[in-house]
Write a protein that holds these residues in place. Structure first.
Motif, PDB file in Angstrom:
ATOM      1  N   ALA A  62      46.741  33.346  32.905  1.00  0.00           N
ATOM      2  CA  ALA A  62      45.982  34.601  32.851  1.00  0.00           C
ATOM      3  C   ALA A  62      44.483  34.357  33.036  1.00  0.00           C
ATOM      4  O   ALA A  62      43.816  35.070  33.801  1.00  0.00           O
ATOM      5  CB  ALA A  62      46.243  35.299  31.520  1.00  0.00           C
ATOM      6  N   VAL A  63      43.948  33.370  32.353  1.00  0.00           N
ATOM      7  CA  VAL A  63      42.510  33.106  32.426  1.00  0.00           C
ATOM      8  C   VAL A  63      42.122  32.559  33.799  1.00  0.00           C
ATOM      9  O   VAL A  63      41.152  33.021  34.418  1.00  0.00           O
ATOM     10  CB  VAL A  63      42.082  32.126  31.315  1.00  0.00           C
ATOM     11  CG1 VAL A  63      40.623  31.713  31.484  1.00  0.00           C
ATOM     12  CG2 VAL A  63      42.278  32.773  29.947  1.00  0.00           C
ATOM     13  N   GLY A  64      42.879  31.588  34.296  1.00  0.00           N
ATOM     14  CA  GLY A  64      42.559  31.003  35.598  1.00  0.00           C
ATOM     15  C   GLY A  64      42.630  32.025  36.715  1.00  0.00           C
ATOM     16  O   GLY A  64      41.729  32.111  37.559  1.00  0.00           O
ATOM     17  N   ALA A  65      43.693  32.845  36.732  1.00  0.00           N
ATOM     18  CA  ALA A  65      43.839  33.858  37.779  1.00  0.00           C
ATOM     19  C   ALA A  65      42.810  34.972  37.623  1.00  0.00           C
ATOM     20  O   ALA A  65      42.319  35.508  38.620  1.00  0.00           O
ATOM     21  CB  ALA A  65      45.254  34.432  37.740  1.00  0.00           C
ATOM     22  N   GLY A  66      42.482  35.339  36.386  1.00  0.00           N
ATOM     23  CA  GLY A  66      41.488  36.393  36.164  1.00  0.00           C
ATOM     24  C   GLY A  66      40.124  36.012  36.697  1.00  0.00           C
ATOM     25  O   GLY A  66      39.471  36.796  37.405  1.00  0.00           O
ATOM     26  N   PHE A  67      39.671  34.820  36.369  1.00  0.00           N
ATOM     27  CA  PHE A  67      38.374  34.365  36.883  1.00  0.00           C
ATOM     28  C   PHE A  67      38.410  34.240  38.412  1.00  0.00           C
ATOM     29  O   PHE A  67      37.438  34.564  39.093  1.00  0.00           O
ATOM     30  CB  PHE A  67      37.999  33.018  36.270  1.00  0.00           C
ATOM     31  CG  PHE A  67      37.323  33.137  34.943  1.00  0.00           C
ATOM     32  CD1 PHE A  67      36.161  33.877  34.799  1.00  0.00           C
ATOM     33  CD2 PHE A  67      37.838  32.510  33.818  1.00  0.00           C
ATOM     34  CE1 PHE A  67      35.527  33.990  33.571  1.00  0.00           C
ATOM     35  CE2 PHE A  67      37.217  32.614  32.586  1.00  0.00           C
ATOM     36  CZ  PHE A  67      36.053  33.360  32.454  1.00  0.00           C
ATOM     37  N   THR A  68      39.530  33.773  38.950  1.00  0.00           N
ATOM     38  CA  THR A  68      39.634  33.620  40.402  1.00  0.00           C
ATOM     39  C   THR A  68      39.505  34.969  41.106  1.00  0.00           C
ATOM     40  O   THR A  68      38.843  35.082  42.147  1.00  0.00           O
ATOM     41  CB  THR A  68      40.975  32.964  40.771  1.00  0.00           C
ATOM     42  OG1 THR A  68      41.051  31.675  40.151  1.00  0.00           O
ATOM     43  CG2 THR A  68      41.108  32.802  42.275  1.00  0.00           C
ATOM     44  N   ALA A  69      40.139  36.019  40.544  1.00  0.00           N
ATOM     45  CA  ALA A  69      40.037  37.356  41.135  1.00  0.00           C
ATOM     46  C   ALA A  69      38.583  37.817  41.175  1.00  0.00           C
ATOM     47  O   ALA A  69      38.112  38.378  42.177  1.00  0.00           O
ATOM     48  CB  ALA A  69      40.892  38.338  40.337  1.00  0.00           C
ATOM     49  N   VAL A  70      37.850  37.581  40.098  1.00  0.00           N
ATOM     50  CA  VAL A  70      36.442  37.988  40.056  1.00  0.00           C
ATOM     51  C   VAL A  70      35.617  37.168  41.048  1.00  0.00           C
ATOM     52  O   VAL A  70      34.755  37.713  41.751  1.00  0.00           O
ATOM     53  CB  VAL A  70      35.887  37.822  38.629  1.00  0.00           C
ATOM     54  CG1 VAL A  70      34.383  38.086  38.607  1.00  0.00           C
ATOM     55  CG2 VAL A  70      36.584  38.783  37.680  1.00  0.00           C
ATOM     56  N   PHE A  71      35.876  35.872  41.131  1.00  0.00           N
ATOM     57  CA  PHE A  71      35.133  35.023  42.078  1.00  0.00           C
ATOM     58  C   PHE A  71      35.362  35.492  43.516  1.00  0.00           C
ATOM     59  O   PHE A  71      34.433  35.492  44.336  1.00  0.00           O
ATOM     60  CB  PHE A  71      35.566  33.562  41.938  1.00  0.00           C
ATOM     61  CG  PHE A  71      35.162  32.930  40.638  1.00  0.00           C
ATOM     62  CD1 PHE A  71      34.068  33.400  39.925  1.00  0.00           C
ATOM     63  CD2 PHE A  71      35.885  31.859  40.116  1.00  0.00           C
ATOM     64  CE1 PHE A  71      33.691  32.823  38.711  1.00  0.00           C
ATOM     65  CE2 PHE A  71      35.514  31.274  38.917  1.00  0.00           C
ATOM     66  CZ  PHE A  71      34.427  31.760  38.211  1.00  0.00           C
ATOM     67  N   LEU A  72      36.611  35.882  43.833  1.00  0.00           N
ATOM     68  CA  LEU A  72      36.908  36.357  45.191  1.00  0.00           C
ATOM     69  C   LEU A  72      36.135  37.637  45.500  1.00  0.00           C
ATOM     70  O   LEU A  72      35.646  37.829  46.627  1.00  0.00           O
ATOM     71  CB  LEU A  72      38.409  36.597  45.337  1.00  0.00           C
ATOM     72  CG  LEU A  72      39.272  35.339  45.482  1.00  0.00           C
ATOM     73  CD1 LEU A  72      40.750  35.684  45.352  1.00  0.00           C
ATOM     74  CD2 LEU A  72      39.014  34.674  46.826  1.00  0.00           C
ATOM     75  N   LEU A  73      36.009  38.503  44.517  1.00  0.00           N
ATOM     76  CA  LEU A  73      35.257  39.739  44.730  1.00  0.00           C
ATOM     77  C   LEU A  73      33.763  39.465  44.877  1.00  0.00           C
ATOM     78  O   LEU A  73      33.086  40.049  45.731  1.00  0.00           O
ATOM     79  CB  LEU A  73      35.498  40.701  43.570  1.00  0.00           C
ATOM     80  CG  LEU A  73      36.836  41.442  43.591  1.00  0.00           C
ATOM     81  CD1 LEU A  73      37.005  42.260  42.327  1.00  0.00           C
ATOM     82  CD2 LEU A  73      36.914  42.344  44.805  1.00  0.00           C
ATOM     83  N   LEU A  74      33.248  38.588  44.049  1.00  0.00           N
ATOM     84  CA  LEU A  74      31.819  38.274  44.124  1.00  0.00           C
ATOM     85  C   LEU A  74      31.458  37.569  45.430  1.00  0.00           C
ATOM     86  O   LEU A  74      30.290  37.572  45.831  1.00  0.00           O
ATOM     87  CB  LEU A  74      31.414  37.399  42.935  1.00  0.00           C
ATOM     88  CG  LEU A  74      31.464  38.070  41.557  1.00  0.00           C
ATOM     89  CD1 LEU A  74      31.142  37.061  40.473  1.00  0.00           C
ATOM     90  CD2 LEU A  74      30.493  39.241  41.484  1.00  0.00           C
ATOM     91  N   ALA A  75      32.449  36.955  46.080  1.00  0.00           N
ATOM     92  CA  ALA A  75      32.192  36.207  47.320  1.00  0.00           C
ATOM     93  C   ALA A  75      32.299  37.073  48.561  1.00  0.00           C
ATOM     94  O   ALA A  75      32.134  36.566  49.677  1.00  0.00           O
ATOM     95  CB  ALA A  75      33.167  35.030  47.427  1.00  0.00           C
ATOM     96  N   ILE A  76      32.574  38.368  48.378  1.00  0.00           N
ATOM     97  CA  ILE A  76      32.662  39.252  49.552  1.00  0.00           C
ATOM     98  C   ILE A  76      31.287  39.376  50.194  1.00  0.00           C
ATOM     99  O   ILE A  76      30.307  39.687  49.506  1.00  0.00           O
ATOM    100  CB  ILE A  76      33.171  40.646  49.140  1.00  0.00           C
ATOM    101  CG1 ILE A  76      34.598  40.550  48.603  1.00  0.00           C
ATOM    102  CG2 ILE A  76      33.112  41.614  50.319  1.00  0.00           C
ATOM    103  CD1 ILE A  76      35.138  41.862  48.088  1.00  0.00           C
TER     104      ILE A  76
END
Length: 246
Positions: A219-233
């Motif tokens: 949950a934690v690893g995937a949650g942070f990854t989702a946010v990182f992907l959005l911030l990298a747009i």
């Protein structure tokens, strides 16, 4: 020179305050500390885990940890809502503009991070660490790849925002199921022993602790990854999809 002098003075003040404000040395154990140390591994209803901190987090104050996980989940959901964008766009080719050694070393380090983070989570009932710490370490791997290549390197290999959110949801659902399973055998919510096996093949599992750590790791690893992907747009793509007002 003035900046360096100011920095040295500030550093001296911080060190001086650190020595002045140092906590007094604790002599002996408090009664509550003795209880946790004696009850984390021994006893029929202990967590059966030699790692006392993990026992406290998921066994003795498990409901508190469950709510903390829920708060973290809401924070991630809030971030995803703020950066919500509509529409689809063809994924760009993932190329690194950095010198060749950088992306090559990044692949090697990212692989090590994946292995180490999984080890932190899987051994949380035996050594310091656990699901949250392992998940945070796991999220560093996609962040490195985004920095060395781009977010398209992850998306072109099948890890996009949607899949990250799905993985995070699976992690949260797993935590909820582990918490509710004891109710099926007449126990209480988040009960550990004697519901869950204390060990398997001679390896201490800490009962339910290893399952909580695995799902929180996800949950934690995937949650942070989702946010990182959005911030990298890229900003241009973000505006094209209506994610920001001109």
């Amino acid at each position: 020179m003035k900046r360096l002098l100011s920095l040295l003075i500030l550093l001296g003040i911080i060190i001086g305050l650190a020595f002045y404000l140092s906590l007094p040395t604790q002599e002996g154990l408090r009664s509550l500390g003795e209880f946790y140390l004696e009850s984390s591994y021994f006893g029929d209803y202990s967590a059966k885990s030699p790692e006392v901190v993990t026992s406290i987090l998921w066994d003795y104050r498990g409901v508190d940890t469950l709510f903390e996980t829920a708060v973290f989940f809401l924070a991630i959901i809030g971030s995803l809502t703020i950066f919500r964008i509509e529409g689809k766009k063809e994924r760009a080719e993932a190329k690194s503009s950095l010198p060749l050694p950088v992306p090559v070393v990044t692949k090697f380090i990212a692989t090590l991070i994946l292995a180490i983070s999984a080890s932190i989570a899987l051994h949380g009932q035996l050594t310091p660490g656990g699901g949250f710490q392992g998940g945070v370490a796991l999220a560093v791997a996609p962040l490195l790849i985004i920095a060395a290549y781009s977010k398209y390197a992850l998306e072109n290999n099948g890890l996009d925002k949607t899949k990250a959110i799905i993985l995070r949801s699976i992690g949260l659902l797993g935590i909820a199921l582990i918490a509710l399973i004891p109710l099926l055998s007449g126990g209480h919510i988040m009960q550990n022993q004697p519901i869950f096996p204390a060990e398997a093949l001679g390896v201490p599992l800490g009962g339910s602790l290893i399952y909580y750590n695995i799902f929180e790791f996800l949950a934690v690893g995937a949650g942070f990854t989702a946010v990182f992907l959005l911030l990298a747009i890229p900003e241009e793509e973000f505006k094209e999809k209506g994610g920001a007002c001109e």
